[in-house]
Design an enzyme around this catalytic site. Structure first.
Site, PDB file in Angstrom:
ATOM      1  CD  GLU A 232     -35.545  18.925   6.353  1.00 14.28           C
ATOM      2  OE1 GLU A 232     -35.604  20.618   6.570  1.00 14.28           O
ATOM      3  OE2 GLU A 232     -34.984  18.262   6.290  1.00 14.28           O
TER       4      GLU A 232
ATOM      5  CG  ASP B 256     -42.052  20.519   3.851  1.00 15.41           C
ATOM      6  OD1 ASP B 256     -40.511  19.490   3.364  1.00 15.41           O
ATOM      7  OD2 ASP B 256     -43.218  20.728   3.416  1.00 15.41           O
TER       8      ASP B 256
ATOM      9  CG  ASP C 160     -37.897  21.296  -1.372  1.00 14.32           C
ATOM     10  OD1 ASP C 160     -39.007  20.200  -0.705  1.00 14.32           O
ATOM     11  OD2 ASP C 160     -38.354  22.352  -0.290  1.00 14.32           O
TER      12      ASP C 160
END
Length: 778
Positions: A417, A414, A482
């Site tokens: 980025e 996760d 998300d």
């Protein structure tokens, strides 16, 4: 610091990211009044152009991402009065001659650029234009304390040109023409996370790979020009890939940056997740629930906060007392597991002090560790700096020893980025601004390489929410981050996913149902799904089960099928008594299509081409499809037109010209080149099959761990066609070796009305007993 000095200082780190030599090997570097222009072929249809004022920078290797060696085989260089001409069997590139600059006029003293002009044309061998670089720029400025430049290039626009790709953009439009794309990883982008992969394809037979990992602005076709502008750099570097078809562009991208591996077969089945399962008992109750209801399921996911502290890289035994036993039981049920692993480390976690002492965190200019974010109430955690190969190796070894040892099959990396924005800070390889977009590559690479080395018999899979050039070679599956749990969010997913796969990243999906807590405006139309019995949302979101059904039906026709979200319950049966049977039927349809899906995955491995395809890829001669972003092809057979509005039971569908089309649900046949109104009851996705298609269908299985015979080979007549079936063990890397899988090519002779096979089917069945020729309904 100059780029040359920077490259020298960070050569070791960069060498770990790309298998390119320390210096490039241009076919030639030509001088244009002080501008050094290096031309470096990689294949007959791939060429790199580098422009700098410093010859050393012009001749330097590409940045991270591309990993192919330069290859000038078949290229020739000559010079005439028009300039320097570089030619192959696929293209001709001309660096135009430039006259010696005359003394500037009074006007030019104020407004003319200081850079020596450079102009480059790319044509087909017969002289037809492909693209033209009309100018370049280097504007000095200071970024993060570094004296550098804003660098860019401008390109001409062809009539009718359209643009696609550049990663993920959730603004709801597929065609990039006339827009300004802020190409940077941005979790907080207003419409949903943006992901920058600087590869853009056009409908005019070429694509551009922009070789710079800093934040980028791209203005495709705006005011009759296409401009690229990177925030940090000292040179211009880009690749041009040409092709007669879009698939040739994707083959070129794969050659340049790496092939897309075939995911484990389980990755094509249902992946069940929730934010979050709070105990081993809860997770196993969900897995048991699927088996008790005779519903197929392949993967259970354990999301965040399963650890004792963020950065411990462990499992909290208070709530998960026997993770190895849990995974053994899942395996016995024909299931696999994915575990979320974050790159964040709390100050109190066991590894923090060691990592900080080694300098293995993102840091400020004075070396202080960056801890948490100044916004979003996201206050805890330092970012592991995997731009340092030593850090990445350490990270994989902890995953291997602490987590894989407990039976977890694959890992969800996760915040790739990353979520701790690097701008204004520093990685081990340099400024976070200079390398703004690079983290997805550096963070997934050590896990992919470590898994291949230490678990050679287990095919790798990484779940990630950001990408960069070459990340596809690490076995990553991507999702759209998300997102909200609203109809608007669903509508935006369709063009967002098509733009992402148009970037050469084949495996994309979304959190089915949205990730944010279910909350949306009151339904304006009558509900199509009775919410009675639903536990997945608060009672005031009455249309959420309907949203879930539409979202799930759409996701059956995306590369990955993963339920996830921040809600009380997330399994098929948690959306109410009316929704459950509809969702179950969609799920069974997905598993019926598994032979088709897996064959497409293998084809992507071989060709680099995505199988979720915007219509421009397959219908280049139909100008009407150039801007369509709410329909797409799913492999060679299916045209999908998702319903993304509440209470709607019909929608217009454009059937591309050049083919006839069968309505999947009714078998009615239509001529292409027209828009029709299509019925869309809640239990159907508007779905068409191209005439001249072969669609293998499998029997129902509880998971892909069960060998799946074919139930039928459907043939939709209309043209001669072939389809290659493929199967293997679904879990190992044997598919990469000769004999590691089994295939058979099915061929349909339309005039004779006959199906033949090139050999024995992978299932050992007789194809003659399976053929179902679909006849048009009257």
């Amino acid at each position: 610091m100059s780029l040359f000095r920077h490259l020298l200082a960070t050569g070791t780190a960069l060498a770990a990211l790309a298998a390119t030599p320390a210096l490039a090997a241009p076919l030639s570097t030509v001088d244009r009044n002080g501008a050094q222009v290096a031309i470096e072929p990689y294949a007959p249809n791939i060429v790199r152009v580098t422009i700098a004022l410093d010859r050393t920078l012009a001749d330097a290797a590409p940045g991270p991402g591309p990993n192919a060696p330069a290859d000038a085989t078949g290229w020739a260089h000559r010079t005439d009065q028009s300039g320097d001409i570089f030619a192959s069997s696929a293209m001709t590139l001309t660096v135009k001659a430039q006259p010696w600059p005359a003394a500037p006029t009074q006007m030019q003293r104020y407004f003319a650029p200081s850079l020596p002009p450079v102009a480059i044309t790319v044509t087909r061998p017969d002289g037809r234009p492909i693209t033209e670089m009309t100018g370049w720029e280097m504007s000095p400025h200071t970024v993060n304390g570094e004296q550098t430049f804003r660098v860019g290039a401008s390109f001409a626009v062809q009539p009718g040109e359209h643009y696609y790709g550049l990663g993920q953009n959730q603004e709801g439009v597929l065609d990039l023409k006339g827009r300004t794309i802020d190409c940077r990883h941005n979790y907080d982008a207003p419409a949903g996370e943006t992901v920058c992969v600087p590869f853009m394809v056009t409908n005019k037979g070429y694509g551009i790979v922009w070789d710079n990992p800093s934040a980028l602005k791209v203005m495709p076709g705006l005011h009759n020009a296409t401009q690229w502008q990177s925030e940090v750099g000292e040179r211009i570097s880009f690749f041009v890939i040409t092709g007669d078809t879009t698939d040739q562009l994707y083959a070129g991208y794969a050659r340049l940056t790496g092939a897309t591996p075939l995911p484990p077969k389980a990755a094509f089945g249902l992946i069940q997740s929730k934010a979050r399962y709070e105990s081993q008992a809860e997770l196993m109750a969900v897995a048991d629930g699927y088996r008790q209801r005779n519903l197929p399921l392949d993967v259970m996911v354990l999301d965040w906060f399963h650890w004792t502290r963020m950065g411990q890289l462990d499992i909290d035994r208070t709530y998960f007392p026997d993770p190895k036993g849990m995974n053994d039981r899942l395996n016995a049920m024909g299931m696999r597991s994915i575990l979320s692993v974050w790159p964040r480390f709390e100050r109190e976690s066991r590894y923090y002090n060691t990592l900080a002492a080694k300098g293995w965190f993102l840091h400020d200019k004075d070396g202080s560790v960056v801890d948490g974010l100044p916004f979003r109430s996201d206050r805890a955690g330092a970012l592991l700096d995997t731009t340092n190969p030593e850090t990445g190796q350490w990270f994989w070894e902890r995953i291997r020893d602490n987590l894989a040892s407990q039976g977890f099959d694959w890992f969800w990396l996760d915040e790739t980025e990353p979520d701790l924005v690097p701008d204004g800070h520093f990685y081990s390889i340099g400024s976070g601004d200079r390398y703004h977009n690079i983290y997805p590559l550096t963070h997934t690479t050590p896990v992919a390489e470590g898994s291949a080395r230490d678990r050679p018999n287990l095919r790798n899979l990484i779940l990630a929410r950001a990408a960069y050039l070459g990340v596809q070679r690490n076995g990553a599956l991507f999702w759209s981050s998300d997102i909200k749990s609203t109809w608007e969010a669903l509508k935006r997913q369709v063009p967002a996913g098509l733009g992402f796969t148009a970037t050469g990243m084949a495996y994309w999906g979304s959190d089915i149902g949205g990730w944010q807590w279910p909350n949306g405006p009151k339904a304006e139309r009558p509900l199509l799904i009775d919410p009675a019995g639903a536990t997945a949302m608060a009672p005031d979101y009455a249309d959420y089960p309907e949203l879930m059904v539409r979202w799930f039906g759409y996701s059956v026709f995306t590369p990955t099928l993963r339920i996830h979200g921040q809600r009380p319950a997330a399994s098929i049966w948690d959306y109410g008594k009316a929704a459950e049977p509809v969702l179950a039927n969609f799920l069974r349809l997905r598993y019926s299509l598994m032979p088709y899906l897996y064959a497409m995955g293998h084809q992507t491995y071989q060709t680099g081409a995505p199988f979720m395809r915007a219509l421009f890829m397959d219908f280049p001669n139909d100008p009407k499809v150039a801007t369509i972003g709410d329909q797409y092809m799913f492999g060679p057979a299916f045209l999908v037109a998702p319903v993304t509005d509440q209470g709607v039971t019909k929608r217009p569908v454009y059937l591309p010209a050049g083919a006839d089309w069968y309505d999947y649900w009714t078998n009615r046949r239509y001529t292409g080149g027209q828009t029709i109104e299509v019925a869309a009851p809640i239990d159907q996705v508007p779905l068409f099959v191209r005439a001249g298609s072969i669609v293998p269908m499998g029997v129902q299985v509880p998971s892909t761990a069960t060998k799946q015979p074919l139930e039928a080979i459907r043939v939709y007549p209309g043209r001669d066609v072939s389809f290659t079936l493929y199967d293997d063990d679904g879990t190992t890397n044997a598919y990469k070796k000769a004999g590691g899988g089994r295939s058979a090519t099915l061929r349909w002779d339309d005039a004779a009305g006959r199906l033949t096979a090139s050999g024995k089917l992978p299932t050992d069945q007789n194809p003659a007993t399976l053929v179902q020729v679909i006849r048009p309904a009257s």
